[in-house]
Design an enzyme around this catalytic site. Structure first.
Site, PDB file in Angstrom:
ATOM      1  N   TYR A 261      -9.672 -12.466  -7.559  1.00 37.89           N
ATOM      2  CA  TYR A 261      -8.350 -11.835  -7.730  1.00 37.89           C
ATOM      3  C   TYR A 261      -7.478 -12.629  -8.701  1.00 37.89           C
ATOM      4  O   TYR A 261      -6.925 -12.058  -9.659  1.00 37.89           O
ATOM      5  CB  TYR A 261      -7.656 -11.701  -6.378  1.00 37.89           C
ATOM      6  CG  TYR A 261      -6.260 -11.131  -6.445  1.00 37.89           C
ATOM      7  CD1 TYR A 261      -6.042  -9.759  -6.579  1.00 37.89           C
ATOM      8  CD2 TYR A 261      -5.136 -11.954  -6.373  1.00 37.89           C
ATOM      9  CE1 TYR A 261      -4.748  -9.237  -6.648  1.00 37.89           C
ATOM     10  CE2 TYR A 261      -3.852 -11.448  -6.432  1.00 37.89           C
ATOM     11  CZ  TYR A 261      -3.663 -10.087  -6.569  1.00 37.89           C
ATOM     12  OH  TYR A 261      -2.393  -9.571  -6.639  1.00 37.89           O
TER      13      TYR A 261
ATOM     14  N   LYS B 180      -5.813 -11.639 -12.553  1.00 35.35           N
ATOM     15  CA  LYS B 180      -4.395 -11.596 -12.927  1.00 35.35           C
ATOM     16  C   LYS B 180      -4.126 -12.525 -14.112  1.00 35.35           C
ATOM     17  O   LYS B 180      -3.262 -12.226 -14.944  1.00 35.35           O
ATOM     18  CB  LYS B 180      -3.518 -11.960 -11.729  1.00 35.35           C
ATOM     19  CG  LYS B 180      -3.569 -10.930 -10.600  1.00 35.35           C
ATOM     20  CD  LYS B 180      -3.070  -9.558 -11.036  1.00 35.35           C
ATOM     21  CE  LYS B 180      -2.917  -8.589  -9.873  1.00 35.35           C
ATOM     22  NZ  LYS B 180      -2.484  -7.249 -10.303  1.00 35.35           N
TER      23      LYS B 180
ATOM     24  N   THR C  82       2.280  -4.866   2.056  1.00 36.57           N
ATOM     25  CA  THR C  82       1.482  -3.687   1.671  1.00 36.57           C
ATOM     26  C   THR C  82       0.070  -3.819   2.238  1.00 36.57           C
ATOM     27  O   THR C  82      -0.290  -4.855   2.804  1.00 36.57           O
ATOM     28  CB  THR C  82       1.370  -3.545   0.129  1.00 36.57           C
ATOM     29  OG1 THR C  82       0.582  -4.636  -0.351  1.00 36.57           O
ATOM     30  CG2 THR C  82       2.716  -3.528  -0.561  1.00 36.57           C
TER      31      THR C  82
HETATM   32  N1  LIG Z   1       1.518  -7.109  -2.117  1.00 37.22           N
HETATM   33  C1  LIG Z   1       1.738  -8.309  -2.661  1.00 37.22           C
HETATM   34  O1  LIG Z   1       2.165  -9.263  -1.980  1.00 37.22           O
HETATM   35  C2  LIG Z   1       1.482  -8.508  -4.125  1.00 37.22           C
HETATM   36  C3  LIG Z   1       1.798  -9.753  -4.681  1.00 37.22           C
HETATM   37  C4  LIG Z   1       1.577  -9.943  -6.025  1.00 37.22           C
HETATM   38  C5  LIG Z   1       1.082  -8.906  -6.795  1.00 37.22           C
HETATM   39  N2  LIG Z   1       0.768  -7.700  -6.229  1.00 37.22           N
HETATM   40  C6  LIG Z   1       0.238  -6.636  -7.088  1.00 37.22           C
HETATM   41  O2  LIG Z   1       0.970  -5.448  -6.897  1.00 37.22           O
HETATM   42  C7  LIG Z   1       0.143  -4.333  -7.252  1.00 37.22           C
HETATM   43  C8  LIG Z   1       0.251  -3.271  -6.176  1.00 37.22           C
HETATM   44  O3  LIG Z   1      -0.392  -3.793  -5.028  1.00 37.22           O
HETATM   45  P1  LIG Z   1       0.072  -3.440  -3.566  1.00 37.22           P
HETATM   46  O4  LIG Z   1       0.528  -4.697  -2.926  1.00 37.22           O
HETATM   47  O5  LIG Z   1       0.982  -2.261  -3.600  1.00 37.22           O
HETATM   48  O6  LIG Z   1      -1.334  -3.114  -2.931  1.00 37.22           O
HETATM   49  P2  LIG Z   1      -1.892  -1.798  -2.230  1.00 37.22           P
HETATM   50  O7  LIG Z   1      -0.887  -1.271  -1.244  1.00 37.22           O
HETATM   51  O8  LIG Z   1      -3.239  -2.185  -1.747  1.00 37.22           O
HETATM   52  O9  LIG Z   1      -1.977  -0.764  -3.404  1.00 37.22           O
HETATM   53  C9  LIG Z   1      -2.968  -0.868  -4.393  1.00 37.22           C
HETATM   54  C10 LIG Z   1      -3.047   0.458  -5.097  1.00 37.22           C
HETATM   55  O10 LIG Z   1      -4.033   0.368  -6.132  1.00 37.22           O
HETATM   56  C11 LIG Z   1      -4.848   1.525  -6.041  1.00 37.22           C
HETATM   57  N3  LIG Z   1      -6.185   1.215  -6.561  1.00 37.22           N
HETATM   58  C12 LIG Z   1      -7.024   0.243  -6.158  1.00 37.22           C
HETATM   59  N4  LIG Z   1      -8.166   0.279  -6.855  1.00 37.22           N
HETATM   60  C13 LIG Z   1      -8.036   1.315  -7.724  1.00 37.22           C
HETATM   61  C14 LIG Z   1      -8.874   1.887  -8.711  1.00 37.22           C
HETATM   62  N5  LIG Z   1     -10.095   1.380  -8.951  1.00 37.22           N
HETATM   63  N6  LIG Z   1      -8.423   2.931  -9.413  1.00 37.22           N
HETATM   64  C15 LIG Z   1      -7.193   3.450  -9.189  1.00 37.22           C
HETATM   65  N7  LIG Z   1      -6.341   2.940  -8.262  1.00 37.22           N
HETATM   66  C16 LIG Z   1      -6.777   1.907  -7.534  1.00 37.22           C
HETATM   67  C17 LIG Z   1      -4.885   1.889  -4.582  1.00 37.22           C
HETATM   68  O11 LIG Z   1      -5.201   3.240  -4.465  1.00 37.22           O
HETATM   69  P3  LIG Z   1      -5.731   3.853  -3.070  1.00 37.22           P
HETATM   70  O12 LIG Z   1      -4.591   3.806  -2.118  1.00 37.22           O
HETATM   71  O13 LIG Z   1      -6.095   5.238  -3.473  1.00 37.22           O
HETATM   72  O14 LIG Z   1      -6.879   3.008  -2.653  1.00 37.22           O
HETATM   73  C18 LIG Z   1      -3.448   1.598  -4.174  1.00 37.22           C
HETATM   74  O15 LIG Z   1      -2.602   2.703  -4.445  1.00 37.22           O
HETATM   75  C19 LIG Z   1      -1.267  -4.872  -7.454  1.00 37.22           C
HETATM   76  O16 LIG Z   1      -1.499  -5.028  -8.837  1.00 37.22           O
HETATM   77  C20 LIG Z   1      -1.208  -6.247  -6.789  1.00 37.22           C
HETATM   78  O17 LIG Z   1      -2.129  -7.145  -7.348  1.00 37.22           O
HETATM   79  C21 LIG Z   1       0.973  -7.473  -4.912  1.00 37.22           C
END
Ligand SMILES: NC(=O)c1ccc[n+]([C@@H]2O[C@H](COP(=O)([O-])OP(=O)(O)OC[C@H]3O[C@@H](n4cnc5c(N)ncnc54)[C@H](OP(=O)(O)O)[C@@H]3O)[C@@H](O)[C@H]2O)c1
Length: 133
Positions: free
Chosen positions: A56, A60, A91
């Protein structure tokens, strides 16, 4: 992980570029993570560095590099390209253990999507500060 976080972003960006080039104030905001910062994670005093695994976090780091590459390539067009860390957010990604809300996490990315002409390009930041690459 690289397919989604890196090559997927390149594919979507390239597909959108013809439309973005026509838009009056096109902005690209890539959702990165402090987990991808080599500088932060090389610091032995960083208590979160144990989370810097082989998958992961490097995806990034690569996304940050792609962000900078697009920012440089598109500089003359006025299209601004920035990477942001949304913060530790509740999330699916972390089984809802994140401490921030999705609403809070969206604030900074949205502000970068709404930058005016004088706004920056080729940056990596969170809501509080510029982050080291
Ligand atoms: N949450 C945190 O603490 C955090 C911290 C730093 C960065 N981020 C970043 O924020 C972003 C959003 O993450 P999140 O926390 O909202 O996570 P999340 O709730 O797991 O959402 C991830 C999303 O990506 C979609 N996805 C995954 N693989 C995919 C693929 N191959 N093709 C198309 N869509 C895909 C998923 O779709 P499905 O629902 O259809 O599976 C889901 O809508 C990510 O880039 C993550 O790395 C999050």
């Amino acid at each position: 992980m690289f397919e989604t976080n890196v090559f997927g972003v390149i594919a979507v960006t390239q597909t959108m570029l013809p439309l973005l080039r026509k838009a009056p104030a096109a902005r690209i905001v890539n959702i990165s993570s402090g987990a991808g910062s080599l500088t932060l994670n090389a610091d032995p005093n960083n208590t979160h560095r144990e989370m810097f695994g082989a998958v992961y976090s490097p995806s990034k780091t690569a996304l940050n590099a792609i962000t900078l590459a697009f920012a440089i390539e598109l500089e003359s067009t006025g299209i601004k390209v920035n990477a942001v860390c949304p913060g530790f957010t509740a999330t699916d990604l972390n089984i809802f253990e994140g401490t921030g809300t999705v609403q809070q996490a969206a604030r900074h990315p949205v502000s970068l999507a709404l930058l005016d002409e004088s706004g920056p390009t080729g940056t990596f930041s969170n809501e509080r500060r510029q982050l080291p690459w």
